[in-house]
Enzyme design. Structure first.
Site, short mmCIF file in Angstrom:
data_model
loop_
_atom_site.label_atom_id
_atom_site.label_comp_id
_atom_site.label_asym_id
_atom_site.label_seq_id
_atom_site.Cartn_x
_atom_site.Cartn_y
_atom_site.Cartn_z
N LYS A 141 0.97 -1.48 0.14
CA LYS A 141 -0.19 -0.36 0.20
C LYS A 141 0.85 1.41 0.25
CE LYS A 141 -3.57 -0.77 1.91
NZ LYS A 141 -3.95 -0.72 3.47
N ARG B 241 -3.04 3.40 8.38
CA ARG B 241 -3.62 1.76 7.54
C ARG B 241 -2.67 1.27 7.83
NH1 ARG B 241 -4.66 4.88 2.01
NH2 ARG B 241 -5.79 2.86 2.17
N GLY C 107 -7.97 -7.84 4.13
CA GLY C 107 -9.27 -7.40 5.28
C GLY C 107 -8.35 -7.78 6.06
N MET D 288 -5.88 -6.91 7.70
CA MET D 288 -5.33 -6.28 9.10
C MET D 288 -6.24 -5.06 8.82
SD MET D 288 -1.59 -7.07 8.61
CE MET D 288 -1.55 -6.05 7.02
N ARG E 22 -2.84 -1.79 -6.66
CA ARG E 22 -1.96 -2.77 -6.76
C ARG E 22 -2.69 -3.75 -7.56
NH1 ARG E 22 -5.03 -4.98 -1.69
NH2 ARG E 22 -6.70 -5.13 -2.31
N HIS F 111 -15.32 -9.65 0.75
CA HIS F 111 -14.09 -10.64 1.06
C HIS F 111 -14.24 -11.93 0.58
CE1 HIS F 111 -12.62 -13.43 4.01
NE2 HIS F 111 -11.48 -12.34 4.28
N GLU G 253 18.04 -44.47 -9.95
CA GLU G 253 17.08 -44.11 -8.84
C GLU G 253 17.97 -44.85 -7.37
OE1 GLU G 253 13.49 -46.23 -9.70
OE2 GLU G 253 14.84 -47.81 -11.19
N SER H 23 18.18 -41.93 -17.05
CA SER H 23 16.10 -40.88 -16.58
C SER H 23 16.35 -41.34 -15.29
CB SER H 23 15.33 -41.89 -17.21
OG SER H 23 14.21 -41.52 -16.65
N CYS I 49 11.95 -38.89 -14.30
CA CYS I 49 10.33 -39.85 -14.49
C CYS I 49 9.75 -39.72 -13.19
CB CYS I 49 10.62 -40.95 -15.10
SG CYS I 49 11.54 -42.17 -14.10
N TYR J 217 15.37 -33.85 -21.03
CA TYR J 217 13.49 -33.76 -20.77
C TYR J 217 13.28 -34.46 -19.65
CZ TYR J 217 13.47 -38.80 -20.92
OH TYR J 217 13.94 -40.28 -20.44
P1 ADP Z 1 -7.33 -2.74 3.05
O1 ADP Z 1 -6.22 -2.83 3.88
O2 ADP Z 1 -8.55 -3.37 4.67
O3 ADP Z 1 -7.67 -2.02 1.63
P2 ADP Z 1 -7.40 0.09 3.13
O4 ADP Z 1 -6.23 1.40 4.69
O5 ADP Z 1 -7.05 -0.05 2.39
O6 ADP Z 1 -7.63 -1.30 4.20
O7 ADP Z 1 -8.83 1.14 4.02
C1 ADP Z 1 -10.06 0.89 4.34
C2 ADP Z 1 -10.50 1.99 3.15
O8 ADP Z 1 -10.62 2.92 3.75
C3 ADP Z 1 -10.35 2.32 1.56
O9 ADP Z 1 -10.35 1.92 0.61
C4 ADP Z 1 -10.83 4.16 1.36
O10 ADP Z 1 -12.28 3.47 0.91
C5 ADP Z 1 -10.48 3.81 3.19
N1 ADP Z 1 -9.84 4.70 3.00
C6 ADP Z 1 -8.34 5.12 3.62
N2 ADP Z 1 -7.61 5.73 4.09
C7 ADP Z 1 -8.63 6.61 3.82
C8 ADP Z 1 -8.37 8.02 3.24
N3 ADP Z 1 -7.46 8.61 3.79
N4 ADP Z 1 -9.70 8.56 3.40
C9 ADP Z 1 -10.67 8.69 3.15
N5 ADP Z 1 -10.84 6.97 2.51
C10 ADP Z 1 -9.88 6.33 2.83
MG MG Z 2 -7.54 -0.91 0.90
MG MG Z 3 12.02 -46.91 -8.97
#
Ligand code: ADP
Ligand code: MG
Ligand code: MG
Length: 911
Positions: A28, A98, A107, A109, A352, A472, A762, A781, A851, A871
């Site tokens: 991120k 974040r 989802g 952390m 990403r 998720h 072998e 082989s 093989c 091969y």
């Molecule tokens: P995850 O890794 O679970 O996707 P994020 O850190 O990306 O968590 O946060 C989840 C959501 O929170 C983001 O997709 C965004 O919509 C919202 N968010 C995070 N930071 C900001 C920010 N600075 N301003 C507005 N929305 C935010």
């Molecule tokens: Mg996110």
């Molecule tokens: Mg054998």
């Protein structure tokens, strides 16, 4: 010593980090820095490195010295860029805190939004924006996220309080009917103010303190919470399931807040630059008006599609389209984006490389080559062995139209394609337990959460009642190529009664369901599944791979059917045809081989073998015909004879009667065959040394079949392989005998038939004496199953009991992977390498292959390329994996040589 830099800033078009620094800044953080650098609209902020997380845990959850000061300094810079101060009572700066590790863990952390709000600054925000409802909405979210994430209060408790307010207050004010859903957007400012007081009371009750008003205290608490989420159970489980190791920890991103919850010209969304299921070049995603971050993924309200977003807000959509193009041109791959629109202006919050279905992986890679964004080599490098496996996933057999119609239950959102059959389980634990018992399971949930990943992994398919294509459940299942249907709103799940209903139909836990993830259809019962057609992009890309690779790929096949199937999958020959499997093909054959085994003298043995001869000859004719000129390596009898005889009295009596000998005779012969350690006993070429008439029969069958087919105009290339050899003299005896039988038949038939005689390497002794053995053998082989077992001194049938400990990084961690699955390159590989070098020292054109199971495992295949094999041979469905890995090996080799400037490593390749 230079001071370690703990924090990297980004904002106002400049960034201290960049996209390559994933390990240090997390995915991120690196993405935010890179997007900032290429001029995309990203709110300013800074990233605390993953190293700090590592230090934090190493020092007993304490901040390293100097971090405080650095965060302070960075915050000042951020305040300057933003023109606002954290906690300011008139115009406060708000931030999000974040998580974000080097590898995406969707989802898993925590993230805390709207940090910096307190009783004073919330009023400042209200006044400044002229939108009190919005300010209060942000505050209630913050208290809940901080309370649950940083302080460990059950989120449910906040959710419950919100639910009660909606029902008891908002519903009455809006006069909504009892069956109408109250959305969070229906709740007005006064009600939110009331909710905030309730939330604070919950906080007070659990923490025995007031909700912290000092933004610095909030910030410290939130940063600690993100660090803490790294070691949360669900995150640890996820890393285990996904085999994520060797990463330091999570980074922490502190980012200026932008607001998608400011009204109808604001909103938030997630999208993919191409369709992650089909791979089509179509913009794909969800957008939720007047909402903040997690609302979209949590499925609180049903989001709208991007096409509707375009209709609702053309200008904002246009900004997003521009970003899509810029990012694809820049990253040259499909991206997964998170964004927010604040009063018509777009902000990018995350990008990403997007997870995709196996089929989409091929489609996107091939399309990007056609669009001239990447080279063919780059496209090949992007495909994983699991993508190939995924392509062969089952589909519902559409020909069963009546059954399809009768058993159709309900339709949801088609989140991940592919079909699955299994028994309904309502929680992850049950799913895991049943799967461990060998049952097939469909996990059915209202929605899934990161706690469920273990059960999701164990299930054949996943069905949820809520959520969209970016929920998720969908994201996680897609990564595994696992059938998944989400947002099936007609599903009424009762966790207590352990059942769900759709209308009047009730489905109990344990009942069978069939999911068609490609259409989103759910069926009652077990439907027939079929293998799908291969996508065009797969064929294109594999064609490129075939042009690049130098290693040939053969298959292990014992029947014409397997052989033909493998040729369709790209096999260029048979590397291992196990003759003994043919003995089990019919009652007659089993009887003949058993008669041979219990024979007392050569003459009786020969008589029994004569019965087998026509069967084996016919089998080989079929295989030669199927392979049509491609080389076929046939191994002479290998397993110990006791494997062929009945071990129970009834079976032995039946055999005695059929052959016309006494039961005692049979029982005695079987008793004689018993060995304490059969895998090191009378097997392989030891059998043909003691019973050369078996060799005579098998060679006669092979060569007669070859001559017969040659006469019919089929090209044949038999390679006779003698197993388990330990010595040149041993091989010589058998080679001489093989040739004398073969040459006599060839001479008599009058056809010109080239054939080869070679051996398996072998047993470690054979590898050590490979130069001498190559004096006799025309090819080697490597039988790496036995070679691994004998080099390690570990029986592969028993190693399962202790091997996991040897592989588990957290336990002994002696091997990186199961050496029976991925070749132990260091140890067994050393013998292989040496065997090849020695072999070619006496016979420069020695043909070499492998093989064992390893011939179809990507890393092992690359090793085989490196050590100069001609091969690899593997089971039919692994053939494409080997073809791809062989091409990747060539590309990796070339890459290494241009960046490190070393000449290409000279391999001992024949020719
Ligand atoms: P995850 O890794 O679970 O996707 P994020 O850190 O990306 O968590 O946060 C989840 C959501 O929170 C983001 O997709 C965004 O919509 C919202 N968010 C995070 N930071 C900001 C920010 N600075 N301003 C507005 N929305 C935010
Ligand atoms: Mg996110
Ligand atoms: Mg054998």
């Amino acid at each position: 010593m230079a001071k370690t830099k703990y924090v990297y800033a980004f904002g106002a078009g400049v960034a201290e980090g960049d996209g390559t620094m994933k390990d240090l800044l997390g995915g991120k953080g690196a993405g935010l820095a890179e997007m900032t650098k290429i001029g995309l609209p990203v709110p300013a902020g800074f990233t605390i490195t993953t190293e700090v997380c590592d230090l934090y845990y190493k020092s007993g959850k304490k901040w390293p010295a100097g971090l405080d000061a650095e965060v302070d300094r960075q915050l000042k810079t951020l305040e300057k860029i933003a023109g606002k101060k954290l906690g300011d009572s008139k115009d406060p700066l708000l931030v999000s805190v974040r998580s974000g590790a080097a590898v995406s863990m969707p989802g898993m952390m925590e993230t805390i939004l709207n940090l910096g709000l307190n009783d004073a600054s919330v009023e400042g925000l209200a006044a400044k924006t002229g939108n009190r409802r919005f300010a209060l909405d942000a505050y209630r979210r913050f208290i809940m996220m901080y309370g649950s994430t940083a302080m460990g209060i059950e989120r449910e408790e906040f959710d419950h309080a919100f639910g009660e307010l909606k029902d008891n207050v908002t519903r009455i004010r809006t006069k909504a009917a009892a069956n109408v859903k109250i959305n969070d957007t229906d709740v007005d400012a006064d009600e939110l103010a009331q909710l905030i007081e309730t939330f604070k009371a919950i906080y007070r009750k659990h923490i025995k303190a007031e909700f912290p008003q000092d933004p610095r205290v909030q910030l410290k608490g939130a940063i600690d919470a993100v660090f803490g989420s790294w070691m949360a159970d669900k995150a640890v489980t996820y890393r285990k399931v996904e085999k994520i190791a060797n990463i330091k920890g999570t980074a922490v991103n502190i980012v200026q807040m932008v607001f998608g919850n400011m009204g109808d010209t604001s909103g938030t969304g997630v999208c993919f630059t191409r369709d992650p299921n089909s791979g089509d070049n179509i913009f794909y995603g969800d957008y939720l008006i007047n909402a903040q971050g997690e609302d979209v993924v949590a499925g609180i309200r049903t989001p709208i599609k991007l096409s509707d977003f375009e209709k609702k807000d053309k200008k904002a959509y246009k900004q997003l389209l521009d970003v899509r193009k810029k990012l694809e041109d820049h990253y040259k791959d499909m991206q997964d984006l998170e964004f927010t629109v604040e009063e018509g202006k777009l902000y990018m919050l995350q990008c990403r490389t997007g997870k995709r279905s196996p089929g989409a992986a091929f489609k996107i890679a091939v399309d990007l080559v056609k669009e001239k964004l990447i080279t063919k080599e780059q496209a090949i490098m992007r495909i994983k062995a699991t993508d190939i496996e995924g392509i062969f996933y089952p589909m519902i057999d559409k020909s069963q139209t009546k059954i399809l119609k009768d058993s159709f239950l309900v339709q949801g959102i088609d989140a991940v394609p592919g079909a699955a059959v299994g028994q309904v389980a309502f929680d992850a634990k049950t799913a895991e337990a049943w799967a461990a018992d060998g049952k097939k399971v469909i996990l059915v949930r209202k929605e899934t959460s990161p706690e469920d990943v273990g059960g999701m992994h164990a299930a054949q398919g996943i069905l949820t009642a809520t959520g969209g294509k970016t929920s998720h459940a969908a994201v996680v299942a897609r990564g595994w190529g696992k059938s998944c249907i989400v947002g099936c709103e007609k599903l009424d799940i009762d966790y207590v009664k352990r059942q769900f209903s759709v209308g009047s139909t009730i489905v109990k836990e344990g009942a069978f369901l069939t999911l068609d993830g490609s259409a989103g259809n759910v069926y009652l019962g077990e439907l027939t599944l079929v293998k799908p057609e291969l996508p065009a992009a797969y064929l294109t890309l594999m064609g490129w791979a075939d042009k690049i690779r130098t290693l040939k790929v053969r298959t292990n096949a014992d029947t014409p059917y397997d052989a033909e199937n493998a040729v369709r999958l790209g096999a260029e020959g048979i590397g291992l045809c196990r003759t003994e499997h043919m003995f089990f093909d019919s009652e007659e054959r089993i009887l003949a081989i058993r008669e041979m085994i219990i024979a007392d003298d050569v003459e009786t043995r020969k008589k029994a073998l004569a019965k087998l001869l026509p069967f084996q000859t016919k089998d080989f004719e079929g295989i030669f015909k199927a392979m049509d000129g491609k080389p076929v390596t046939i191994r002479l009898i290998d397993p110990p004879l006791h494997e062929f005889v009945p071990h129970d009295e009834a079976g032995q009596r039946a055999l005695a009667a059929a052959v016309g000998v006494s039961y005692e005779h049979v029982a005695q012969r079987v008793e004689q065959l018993h060995e304490a350690n059969p895998m090191l006993g009378h097997r392989g070429c030891r059998l043909t040394i003691t019973y050369p008439e078996i060799l005579d029969m098998q060679v006669t069958a092979i060569i007669s079949a070859a001559c017969n087919m040659a006469k019919k105009g089929v090209k044949v290339a038999p390679e006779i392989m003698i197993p388990l050899v330990i010595d040149a003299k041993e091989l010589k005896i058998l080679e001489v005998r093989t040739r004398s039988v073969a040459d006599a038949i060839i001479a008599k038939s009058g056809v010109k038939l080239p054939y080869m005689v070679g051996t398996m390497i072998e047993v470690p002794r054979a590898a050590l004496l490979a130069d001498k053995i190559a004096g006799v053998a025309e090819f080697f082989s490597f039988g790496t199953n036995d070679l691994t077992q004998m080099t390690l001194g570990m029986s592969r049938d028993d190693a399962g009991k202790f091997l996991p400990e040897y592989v588990d990084e957290k336990k002994a961690g002696i091997f990186k992977a199961d050496p029976f699955q991925s070749l132990d390159q260091e140890g067994v590989g050393m013998l292989v390498k040496m065997g090849i070098e020695k072999g070619r020292s006496t016979r420069p054109h020695l043909k070499v292959g492998i093989c064992g199971e390893h011939g179809g495992e990507a890393k092992s295949v690359k090793f085989c390329h490196k050590v100069g094999m001609d091969y690899v041979s593997c089971s039919p469905y692994r053939v494409p994996i080997a073809r791809l890995a062989a091409a990747q090996a060539v590309i990796e080799e070339a890459k290494c040589c241009c960046s490190c400037k070393k000449p290409a490593a000279k391999t001992g390749k024949r020719k």
